[in-house]
Design an enzyme around this catalytic site. Structure first.
Site, mmCIF file in Angstrom:
data_model
loop_
_atom_site.group_PDB
_atom_site.id
_atom_site.type_symbol
_atom_site.label_atom_id
_atom_site.label_comp_id
_atom_site.label_asym_id
_atom_site.label_seq_id
_atom_site.Cartn_x
_atom_site.Cartn_y
_atom_site.Cartn_z
ATOM 1 N N ASP A 95 0.860 -1.166 0.000
ATOM 2 C CA ASP A 95 0.000 0.000 0.000
ATOM 3 C C ASP A 95 0.908 1.230 0.000
ATOM 4 O O ASP A 95 2.126 1.136 0.163
ATOM 5 C CB ASP A 95 -0.962 -0.016 1.204
ATOM 6 C CG ASP A 95 -2.167 0.865 0.948
ATOM 7 O OD1 ASP A 95 -3.192 0.679 1.605
ATOM 8 O OD2 ASP A 95 -2.079 1.749 0.053
HETATM 9 C C1 GLC Z 1 -4.213 4.430 -0.266
HETATM 10 C C2 GLC Z 1 -5.133 3.312 0.134
HETATM 11 C C3 GLC Z 1 -5.241 2.218 -0.884
HETATM 12 C C4 GLC Z 1 -5.127 2.827 -2.267
HETATM 13 C C5 GLC Z 1 -3.714 3.351 -2.416
HETATM 14 C C6 GLC Z 1 -3.501 4.037 -3.766
HETATM 15 O O1 GLC Z 1 -3.443 4.826 0.826
HETATM 16 O O2 GLC Z 1 -4.891 2.691 1.378
HETATM 17 O O3 GLC Z 1 -6.477 1.552 -0.668
HETATM 18 O O4 GLC Z 1 -5.389 1.849 -3.251
HETATM 19 O O5 GLC Z 1 -3.359 4.243 -1.377
HETATM 20 O O6 GLC Z 1 -4.340 5.135 -3.881
#
Ligand code: GLC
Length: 741
Positions: A282
């Protein structure tokens, strides 16, 4: 546009020499891997955010353009549109090996056409509609140059203080697994290589929704039994549905951050489950293991994450600067890098990007999908199915289209963007495309009715300056429709709340309007279960509308004026207070179960609160009424792999055609571990015309009786079982069976 690019010599050789025997994708991956330098391999494991929009804390200001041309970037996120993706893909074509970029984005509930938030869609219990919603999102996103969505979010959510419950499918593993399957199939469509396929990403692996206190990014600590029983099933369902990728979660799980958790990513995902796709971290979660106190620096974080199975580093800039040195020091083996890169390259081949890196870069196709009226109609249909009727005393609803004077009161009545919910895109022309509730009702009623309006108050401030006007408006009306709730950005990522009461002074406004004696209908827009006990106890009609997307207001108007009979059922329990959280339907009985809501005599209960929640899982009303016959069981004693059929006859005993979600629950009365008082094991959403009756049957096998015992063995045990069928988790008909091995 003429699509041509100079293939590197070796691609041409492969094509000529292997015309006879078509190389498998794995062979092509191996061919490319053999040509790659270590730096080029590490580049594939690196993902940057585009310079246009961020969905996390930006940490670096690298010269992304230069790094793409140097082959140091394998994927980009948050790059929207054919023009921008093409621009960056052309840079990738300047690299030595011309390995195409993957473009990922959070297409969570629609792209150009916004659908209900996922928790709202879950309330429809309509798997075909949910799959179609994802399919349309994929069609629009793939036409905009996007290859990969960071969805479905399949985290089980039992705590409405956690703002990200809006993004999932609620509290139940069975419903969550069914919806995960539908969403993955919807996004990926007929499969990679198709022009409208969108790679799915099951997230956040794992148990992110169990954050202590419902506080986003907080720690998670649970038994492996609960992890396997409650939180992992939707991920396994997503994998079985063919999910291309997984995303790990920010939380630490039992002391090990998910990003560096080899039990999750190696033992379970890539080991037991044999996952062949790749895992993306993430946003920044690799580097955030320093904050966790699990890594001393980015280099150690890179080592731990790569060795634990995180194949791609989103935005933490840990892999690019450190993996080569870690290889030299023998702290990360080359086999780890090669495995990660092969997994990533395989998806690029499967998507057809090596054959044509600009396959998804068609301006005409993007334009054609830009205002697709069919998509808008489908989103409105999904929205209607997502609405939950919580209360309708004296059948106040539906309203007559001939009602003379209707007062529309509340801070959301004229809101537009809030209908989109969190994880949606703001397009310049939204105000023209998205009707407010006021607009939708005015359009529906035309000149028949005289619409009166007062805002009454704001969403979150405490000013009551608008109350007097609102009361006066109500007094001039025949009926009052109030539209209250949250702002769209009050539920979502990093939106945990300790207080989930109806925000501001909205409930006081409801009281003031209720005091006029006029009939009042309250609509609540929110991304999570809210607490509104006074309203629940005193207002005769309540509609929960979540955030329903581009045509959400029209869907609400259809429900209010009988153009659609609401059929939604709650995918999450609604608590009476924050103090009651976590509260969910599939709880354990305990040694001192309360006999009823008011029993506090040496039982497991609060002395200051009824034991039950405000609204239970699976609950939702209709304008009609459904009667359930007693349960009919094909056997009451079973042995081994025999099959049980459990049936009820459902009758539409009211005055409207309607849809009912018939739910099947099972209870294992005695086992080697305590078992929940009930578990959802099946559901069927049926349509019944008024007066119609239908027999609804469920097939039950030992598979439905299985659970994880203390040795984490997934099996069933002989004994007595309750079989329950009904229109909610508490309104059920019950039968009993015994089942021996
Ligand atoms: C965010 C979220 C994740 C998302 C990623 C890209 O922090 O936790 O769900 O897909 O970053 O945007």
């Amino acid at each position: 546009m003429t699509k041509f690019f100079i293939y590197p010599v070796f691609f041409v050789c492969i094509t000529i020499t292997t015309k006879a025997q078509k190389k498998t994708i794995d062979q092509k991956v191996d061919s490319v891997l053999r040509l790659m330098t270590l730096d080029e391999k590490i580049g594939q494991m690196n993902q940057y955010n585009g310079p246009w929009a961020a969905t996390g804390p930006l940490t670096g200001n690298d010269d992304i353009v230069t790094q793409i041309k140097q082959g140091k970037v394998g994927s980009m996120l948050n790059v929207t549109g054919v023009a921008r993706t093409k621009e960056l893909q052309q840079l990738a074509m300047q690299t030595r090996l011309k390995i195409p970029l993957l473009f990922g984005q959070d297409i969570i509930h629609g792209h150009r056409t916004i659908f209900p938030i996922p928790l709202g869609e879950a309330a429809s219990w309509d798997l075909k509609a949910i799959e179609l919603s994802a399919r349309i999102a994929a069609t629009e996103a793939s036409a905009a140059g996007v290859h990969w969505t960071f969805a479905p979010m399949v985290d089980i959510g039992r705590d409405p203080r956690w703002g990200r419950v809006m993004e999932g499918a609620g509290e139940d593993p069975y419903l969550g697994s069914a919806i995960a399957t539908a969403r993955v199939k919807g996004f990926q469509g007929k499969g990679f290589g198709n022009i409208d396929a969108l790679m799915a990403c099951a997230k956040h692996f794992a148990a992110y929704g169990a954050a202590v206190g419902g506080r986003d990014y907080n720690s998670v600590d649970m038994s492996l039994r609960q992890l396997h029983e409650v939180y992992l099933p939707p991920f396994k369902a997503a994998l079985d549905a063919g999910a291309a990728t997984f995303m790990n979660s920010f939380n630490d799980l039992n002391g090990i951050p998910a990003t560096g958790n080899s039990y999750l990513q190696r033992d379970i995902l890539k080991g037991q489950w044999k996952f062949k796709g790749f895992v993306v971290s993430d946003w920044g979660s690799v580097g955030e293991m320093i904050n966790h106190g699990f890594s001393k620096d980015n280099k150690e974080a890179a080592m731990q994450a790569a060795n634990a199975g995180s194949d791609m580093d989103m935005e933490s800039r840990s892999y690019l600067p450190h993996l080569a040195q870690l290889i030299k020091e023998g702290k990360v083996k080359m086999v780890v890098i090669d495995d990660a890169v092969k997994r990533i390259l395989k998806k690029k081949f499967e998507m057809g990007l090596f054959d044509d890196p600009f396959k998804f870069s068609d301006e005409a196709r993007e334009k054609a999908q830009w205002n697709n009226t069919t998509h808008l109609e489908v989103s409105k249909d999904m929205a209607k199915k997502s609405i939950v009727l919580l209360k309708n005393e004296k059948q106040i609803l539906p309203l007559s289209k001939q009602t003379k004077k209707i007062a529309l009161i509340g801070p959301l009545v004229k809101s537009i963007k809030d209908h989109l919910g969190f994880w949606s895109y703001d397009w310049d022309d939204d105000t023209a495309r998205i009707p407010s509730l006021y607009d939708a009702i005015q359009t529906k009623l035309g000149g028949n009715s005289n619409l009166l309006y007062s805002k009454g108050c704001n969403i979150i401030d405490t000013s009551k300056a608008g109350f007097a006007e609102a009361v006066a408006t109500a007094q001039q009306s025949d009926i009052v429709i109030m539209y209250v709730g949250e702002h769209r950005a009050m539920s979502g990522e990093a939106k945990s709340k300790s207080n989930i009461q109806l925000p501001g002074v909205q409930e006081e406004l409801i009281k003031a309007i209720h005091a006029t004696g006029k009939p009042v209908v309250v609509i609540i827009g929110a991304g999570r279960p809210l607490i509104f006990n006074w309203t629940a106890n005193n207002v005769p009609a309540i509609v929960y509308s979540w955030w329903l997307g581009t045509k959400g207001a029209e869907a609400i108007a259809d429900v209010l004026f009988a153009d659609y009979n609401p059929s939604g059922k709650l995918p999450m329990t609604f608590p009476r207070t924050e103090g009651q959280i976590p509260v969910y339907y599939n709880y354990y009985k305990t040694g001192r179960p309360a006999a009823n809501d008011s029993d506090v005599n040496y039982v497991s209960a609060y002395i200051d609160l009824p034991n039950s929640p405000q609204y239970v899982f699976g609950y939702g009303l209709s304008y009609t009424s459904f009667n359930y016959s007693e349960i009919e069981l094909s056997k009451t004693s079973l042995k081994g792999n025999q099959t049980l059929t459990a049936s009820v006859t459902v009758s539409n005993t009211g005055n409207y055609d309607g849809e009912e979600v018939v739910q099947l629950y099972l209870r294992d009365m005695v086992a080697s571990v305590v078992r929940p008082v009930k578990e959802l094991k099946g559901f069927q959403k049926i349509k019944l015309s008024k007066g119609e009756r239908r027999k609804v049957s469920f097939t039950i096998t030992p598979e439905e009786l299985k659970f994880y015992n203390t040795d984490l063995k997934y099996s069933w045990e002989a004994g007595d079982f309750q079989v329950m069928i009904g229109g909610s988790s508490t309104d059920v008909k019950t039968g009993k069976v015994s089942w021996v091995k």
